[in-house]
Design a protein around this motif. Structure first.
Motif, mmCIF file in Angstrom:
data_model
loop_
_atom_site.group_PDB
_atom_site.id
_atom_site.type_symbol
_atom_site.label_atom_id
_atom_site.label_comp_id
_atom_site.label_asym_id
_atom_site.label_seq_id
_atom_site.Cartn_x
_atom_site.Cartn_y
_atom_site.Cartn_z
ATOM 1 N N ASP A 239 0.813 -1.219 0.000
ATOM 2 C CA ASP A 239 0.000 0.000 0.000
ATOM 3 C C ASP A 239 0.852 1.278 0.000
ATOM 4 O O ASP A 239 0.327 2.372 0.185
ATOM 5 C CB ASP A 239 -0.918 0.013 1.232
ATOM 6 N N MET A 240 2.147 1.162 -0.210
ATOM 7 C CA MET A 240 3.046 2.308 -0.205
ATOM 8 C C MET A 240 3.012 3.019 -1.568
ATOM 9 O O MET A 240 2.951 2.375 -2.617
ATOM 10 C CB MET A 240 4.469 1.814 0.114
ATOM 11 N N SER A 241 3.090 4.341 -1.543
ATOM 12 C CA SER A 241 3.065 5.100 -2.792
ATOM 13 C C SER A 241 4.350 4.886 -3.581
ATOM 14 O O SER A 241 5.399 4.543 -3.019
ATOM 15 C CB SER A 241 2.893 6.589 -2.487
ATOM 16 N N LEU A 242 4.310 5.117 -4.902
ATOM 17 C CA LEU A 242 5.475 4.937 -5.760
ATOM 18 C C LEU A 242 6.596 5.892 -5.366
ATOM 19 O O LEU A 242 7.785 5.536 -5.433
ATOM 20 C CB LEU A 242 5.078 5.150 -7.226
ATOM 21 N N GLN A 243 6.244 7.123 -4.971
ATOM 22 C CA GLN A 243 7.249 8.102 -4.574
ATOM 23 C C GLN A 243 8.045 7.618 -3.357
ATOM 24 O O GLN A 243 9.266 7.691 -3.313
ATOM 25 C CB GLN A 243 6.588 9.445 -4.271
ATOM 26 N N LEU A 244 7.281 7.078 -2.352
ATOM 27 C CA LEU A 244 7.955 6.588 -1.149
ATOM 28 C C LEU A 244 8.726 5.301 -1.440
ATOM 29 O O LEU A 244 9.763 5.042 -0.833
ATOM 30 C CB LEU A 244 6.928 6.352 -0.035
ATOM 31 N N GLN A 245 8.223 4.518 -2.398
ATOM 32 C CA GLN A 245 8.938 3.300 -2.780
ATOM 33 C C GLN A 245 10.341 3.625 -3.276
ATOM 34 O O GLN A 245 11.305 2.910 -2.983
ATOM 35 C CB GLN A 245 8.157 2.554 -3.860
ATOM 36 N N ALA A 246 10.440 4.703 -4.047
ATOM 37 C CA ALA A 246 11.748 5.103 -4.584
ATOM 38 C C ALA A 246 12.709 5.463 -3.461
ATOM 39 O O ALA A 246 13.894 5.088 -3.469
ATOM 40 C CB ALA A 246 11.570 6.279 -5.542
ATOM 41 N N LYS A 247 12.239 6.225 -2.458
ATOM 42 C CA LYS A 247 13.092 6.607 -1.338
ATOM 43 C C LYS A 247 13.465 5.403 -0.488
ATOM 44 O O LYS A 247 14.590 5.303 0.021
ATOM 45 C CB LYS A 247 12.399 7.667 -0.490
ATOM 46 N N LEU A 248 12.515 4.480 -0.317
ATOM 47 C CA LEU A 248 12.803 3.265 0.445
ATOM 48 C C LEU A 248 13.873 2.442 -0.257
ATOM 49 O O LEU A 248 14.774 1.877 0.387
ATOM 50 C CB LEU A 248 11.519 2.444 0.633
ATOM 51 N N LEU A 249 13.789 2.370 -1.580
ATOM 52 C CA LEU A 249 14.771 1.612 -2.350
ATOM 53 C C LEU A 249 16.172 2.178 -2.127
ATOM 54 O O LEU A 249 17.136 1.420 -1.978
ATOM 55 C CB LEU A 249 14.409 1.651 -3.835
ATOM 56 N N ARG A 250 16.286 3.513 -2.070
ATOM 57 C CA ARG A 250 17.602 4.136 -1.849
ATOM 58 C C ARG A 250 18.164 3.751 -0.480
ATOM 59 O O ARG A 250 19.341 3.440 -0.342
ATOM 60 C CB ARG A 250 17.475 5.659 -1.956
ATOM 61 N N VAL A 251 17.296 3.758 0.516
ATOM 62 C CA VAL A 251 17.751 3.393 1.862
ATOM 63 C C VAL A 251 18.241 1.947 1.878
ATOM 64 O O VAL A 251 19.270 1.622 2.480
ATOM 65 C CB VAL A 251 16.636 3.608 2.900
ATOM 66 N N LEU A 252 17.503 1.055 1.209
ATOM 67 C CA LEU A 252 17.880 -0.358 1.183
ATOM 68 C C LEU A 252 19.215 -0.551 0.461
ATOM 69 O O LEU A 252 20.008 -1.426 0.829
ATOM 70 C CB LEU A 252 16.796 -1.185 0.503
ATOM 71 N N GLN A 253 19.452 0.271 -0.584
ATOM 72 C CA GLN A 253 20.676 0.121 -1.362
ATOM 73 C C GLN A 253 21.870 0.795 -0.683
ATOM 74 O O GLN A 253 22.958 0.223 -0.583
ATOM 75 C CB GLN A 253 20.480 0.702 -2.768
ATOM 76 N N GLU A 254 21.649 2.031 -0.202
ATOM 77 C CA GLU A 254 22.760 2.829 0.304
ATOM 78 C C GLU A 254 22.915 2.767 1.818
ATOM 79 O O GLU A 254 23.934 3.194 2.359
ATOM 80 C CB GLU A 254 22.579 4.296 -0.128
ATOM 81 N N GLU B 298 21.446 4.676 3.885
ATOM 82 C CA GLU B 298 21.497 6.041 4.362
ATOM 83 C C GLU B 298 20.270 6.799 3.852
ATOM 84 O O GLU B 298 19.623 6.380 2.889
ATOM 85 C CB GLU B 298 22.771 6.734 3.885
ATOM 86 N N PHE B 299 19.941 7.936 4.531
ATOM 87 C CA PHE B 299 18.779 8.708 4.130
ATOM 88 C C PHE B 299 18.924 10.143 4.649
ATOM 89 O O PHE B 299 19.836 10.456 5.441
ATOM 90 C CB PHE B 299 17.489 8.082 4.672
ATOM 91 N N TYR B 300 18.024 11.031 4.194
ATOM 92 C CA TYR B 300 17.949 12.413 4.669
ATOM 93 C C TYR B 300 16.593 12.601 5.341
ATOM 94 O O TYR B 300 15.581 12.111 4.861
ATOM 95 C CB TYR B 300 18.085 13.400 3.513
ATOM 96 N N ARG B 301 16.598 13.302 6.466
ATOM 97 C CA ARG B 301 15.328 13.639 7.090
ATOM 98 C C ARG B 301 14.583 14.661 6.233
ATOM 99 O O ARG B 301 15.193 15.399 5.450
ATOM 100 C CB ARG B 301 15.545 14.208 8.494
ATOM 101 N N VAL B 302 13.290 14.728 6.388
ATOM 102 C CA VAL B 302 12.478 15.716 5.676
ATOM 103 C C VAL B 302 12.925 17.107 6.117
ATOM 104 O O VAL B 302 12.939 17.414 7.323
ATOM 105 C CB VAL B 302 10.968 15.508 5.961
ATOM 106 N N GLY B 303 13.278 17.930 5.133
ATOM 107 C CA GLY B 303 13.742 19.281 5.445
ATOM 108 C C GLY B 303 15.174 19.332 5.909
ATOM 109 O O GLY B 303 15.670 20.399 6.305
#
Length: 694
Positions: A483-498, A500-505
């Motif tokens: 049920d996750m949106s495509l936009q969030l799927q892309a960010k989740l994929l980056r976290v799984l690969q790298e 690492e992530f950036y907080r909102v803002g």
């Protein structure tokens, strides 16, 4: 009851001298008596009319109207109810007619004793006596034998055959001297005792004589296995040792122990208490506890039968507590035990205080960080597929690989995820759950990654950590990942690969060490084909995949889970359910459980609330479930029918109803499903008129 009365034939009517030959014949034919009492007009016995008298009259060819007066035998013996068996035996032996007449105190006949009935009674008494003697010998643990006057064995009991390890037929007619070499009949003139050895076993033998019917003497030998007595002595010695050990335990296991009986008298007190309460110069045992130790307050417990613990008390600057414990025999209170604790009491209190402090810290810590609550041991299943999945889950838990758990809603996907985390190397780390279907889409990103101060309107002043931050060093469980949106799927994929992530803002890159376990009840393959789910994310999540089978495919688990839910819900809701009606079990097994384990638990919670007699009945189940499995009509019929159906009839009615439902009302097809003929089916339908197929 008198022995004569037991064996006599009651006499209700007799002949008189005025009775005719014809009447005597009919009377003897009716009663089948060979000897008939003859009485006068007052009912007093004056003689007997025997079968030989009857034959005599017939041989004389007398008229059948001839009276029997001249053929009555008057010189006869009689017995009373007080006659002993010995007197009766002597009487029958000398009786000319072979039958004894029993008379009452007024000389009126009340019964007959025939030779055959007396012999049978004597034989029964002899057999009874023999059985009693054998029972006495058996319970006394004695082996016994008897001989004739020549010393040849004519009787052995079963106990002796086991003692001598020889069958009865080998011992009978053996000379006594072969078994007891010390026996010499010529020198034997009184009872003797001696010890002998037979095949490495030692026996004490008592040898005595008895009088035989022919006036000669036979021998009786009683054997007692000395080895058994020696074993008993050893057991007694062991008991004494245990008593000493237990006494030592009582003296040292507790700080102090005092026992009183039902009269409130002291029957035991440990030496430590005598010293603590300075009782050296007093007579303690047998004295009332309220006189010697009133401050222990044991008498109230003796009256109430309720155990309790005292508050802290003090003597000579020493704190102590009293644990009062009632002692029961069956349902009767027979005493009270007072257990006194005073040694190292201060240290114990200090340790409890430290323990409570640690508990409080753990509770605060657990509130701040989510942890795993379940292990594989708490997944109940008897299904081979589930057992295989659990074995695979334990293996998969050892690594850090991403895991995808599939299955219908309510199958226990989250429970499985908890178990995998608990079995992993980071099992003591955080276990953070995110339900992707429950959080609004515009908040999912901030929930996942957190946000910096002022990132958006309404944001907290100091910002907020996201789920990835909280799960660092542990597991992030993504429930309903489909049920996750495509936009969030892309960010989740980056976290799984790298990783690492950036907080909102935010602009700072944050590195995390998080294991992802995802779960879904949707077909991600179909979603990929429709463009609803990123293909690259799907392959990233689907490294290790587990498919949890629905409950309808693991029927064996229904009853196992039901028992667990009953125990859990009894504690939770304060109910007292101990089981269920067999028809409930059948309904549970017939239902398909589209809501799986979650639905099963909800059904049990509902049924247990409505149950009234400790056992869940069919009527306590939800209506939709009963209707689905075709049991609703049966419930309606039970409510309108006064006589209760048997369990077999209920099952038969349900089977017919289900067969008609499956065959859409086709009776021929229903007969094939049931394995019965059409005529039998019609008879059953007539019997159960309430059966209808909608």
């Amino acid at each position: 009851m008198n022995s004569v009365k037991k064996i006599m034939i009651p006499v209700d009517e007799c002949l008189t001298p005025n009775h005719t030959l014809n009447e005597a014949i009919k009377f003897m034919k009716k009663t089948k008596w060979n000897t008939v009492p003859v009485t006068d007009l007052t009912g007093k016995l004056i003689g007997v009319f025997t079968r030989s008298s009857l034959y005599q009259m017939l041989l004389l060819e007398l008229q059948q109207t001839t009276t029997i007066a001249k053929y009555i035998k008057e010189d006869i013996g009689t017995v009373t109810l007080d006659t002993t068996f010995e007197e009766l035996e002597e009487f029958i032996e000398i009786s000319e007619v072979g039958t004894g007449i029993v008379i009452d105190d007024f000389g009126k006949p009340i019964g007959l004793i025939t030779t055959s009935s007396a012999v049978l009674s004597f034989l029964h008494s002899t057999q009874l006596l023999k059985g009693q003697l054998e029972t006495i010998l058996q319970t006394s643990n004695l082996g016994a034998l008897m001989t004739n006057e020549q010393g040849s064995i004519i009787f052995v009991n079963e106990k002796l055959t086991r003692m001598l390890k020889q069958p009865e037929d080998r011992l009978l007619f053996t000379d006594l001297q072969q078994i007891i070499p010390k026996y010499e009949s010529s020198s034997f003139n009184k009872d003797v005792h001696f010890r002998i050895n037979i095949d490495s076993d030692y026996f004490v033998v008592r040898l005595s004589t008895y009088n035989m019917p022919n006036g000669k003497k036979g021998f009786i030998a009683l054997f007692q296995n000395v080895s058994e007595l020696e074993n008993m002595a050893q057991e007694l010695q062991t008991v004494k040792k245990w008593k000493s050990i237990l006494q030592t335990v009582i003296d040292n296991a507790y700080d102090g122990l005092v026992m009183i009986n039902e009269n409130g008298e002291i029957i035991f007190i440990s030496p430590s208490l005598i010293e603590l309460f300075e009782l050296d110069n007093k007579t303690i045992e047998g004295s009332p506890v309220d006189t010697i130790l009133p401050h222990l307050e044991l008498i109230p417990t003796l009256k109430t039968g309720v155990a309790d613990i005292s508050d802290f008390m003090e003597i000579k600057g020493i704190n102590y507590m009293v644990h009062r414990i009632p002692v029961y025999q069956d349902d009767q209170i027979i005493g009270v035990i007072g257990k006194i604790v005073y040694r190292q009491l201060h240290e114990v209190r200090e340790r409890f205080r430290r323990y409570e402090d640690v508990e409080k810290k753990l509770q605060v810590s657990s509130r701040k960080t989510e942890m795993s609550r379940f292990t594989f041991k708490e997944i109940l299943s008897q299904d081979p597929q589930m057992e295989k999945l659990m074995r695979s889950g334990i293996k998969a838990a050892k690594g850090r690989t991403t895991i995808l758990i599939r299955g219908e809603s309510g199958t226990g996907k989250e429970l499985f995820a908890h178990a995998i985390h608990s079995s992993s190397s980071s099992g003591k780390g955080p276990f953070i759950t995110v339900n992707c279907a429950a959080i609004p889409e515009h908040l999912l990103e901030s929930e996942f990654f957190g946000y910096e101060e002022g990132a958006f309107t309404g944001a907290k002043q100091k910002g907020k950590m996201g789920k990835f931050d909280l799960a660092n060093g542990g597991t992030l469980f993504l429930d309903e990942v489909g049920d996750m949106s495509l936009q969030l799927q892309a960010k989740l994929l980056r976290v799984l690969q790298e990783r690492e992530f950036y907080r909102v803002g935010g602009t700072e890159r944050i590195e995390v060490n998080v294991r992802i376990i995802a779960a879904t009840n949707r077909s991600l393959e179909e979603m990929v084909e429709k463009g609803e789910f990123r293909e690259d994310l799907f392959y990233r999540l689907n490294v290790i995949s587990f498919e949890i089978p629905p409950l309808r495919k693991r029927k064996k688990d229904i009853l196992l889970l039901s028992e667990s839910f009953i125990e859990e819900l009894n504690k939770q809701n304060g109910t007292s359910i101990i089981g269920w009606d067999p028809m409930v079990q059948q309904a549970m097994m017939d239902y398909d459980w589209p809501g799986n384990i979650r639905e099963l638990r909800n059904v049990w919670e509902r049924a247990m609330v409505f149950s009234e007699n400790g056992n869940v009945q069919l009527v306590d189940l939800p209506d939709y479930l009963l209707k689905k499995v075709g049991y609703d009509l049966l419930i309606e019929e039970e409510e309108t029918t006064i006589p209760e159906q048997s369990l077999l009839e209920k099952a038969e009615q349900i089977a017919i109803q289900k067969a008609l439902i499956k065959s859409n009302g086709n009776k021929s097809q229903a007969c094939k499903l049931l394995g019965i003929s059409r005529s039998v089916l019609y008879d059953k339908l007539k019997k159960y008129e309430a059966i209808e197929v909608n």
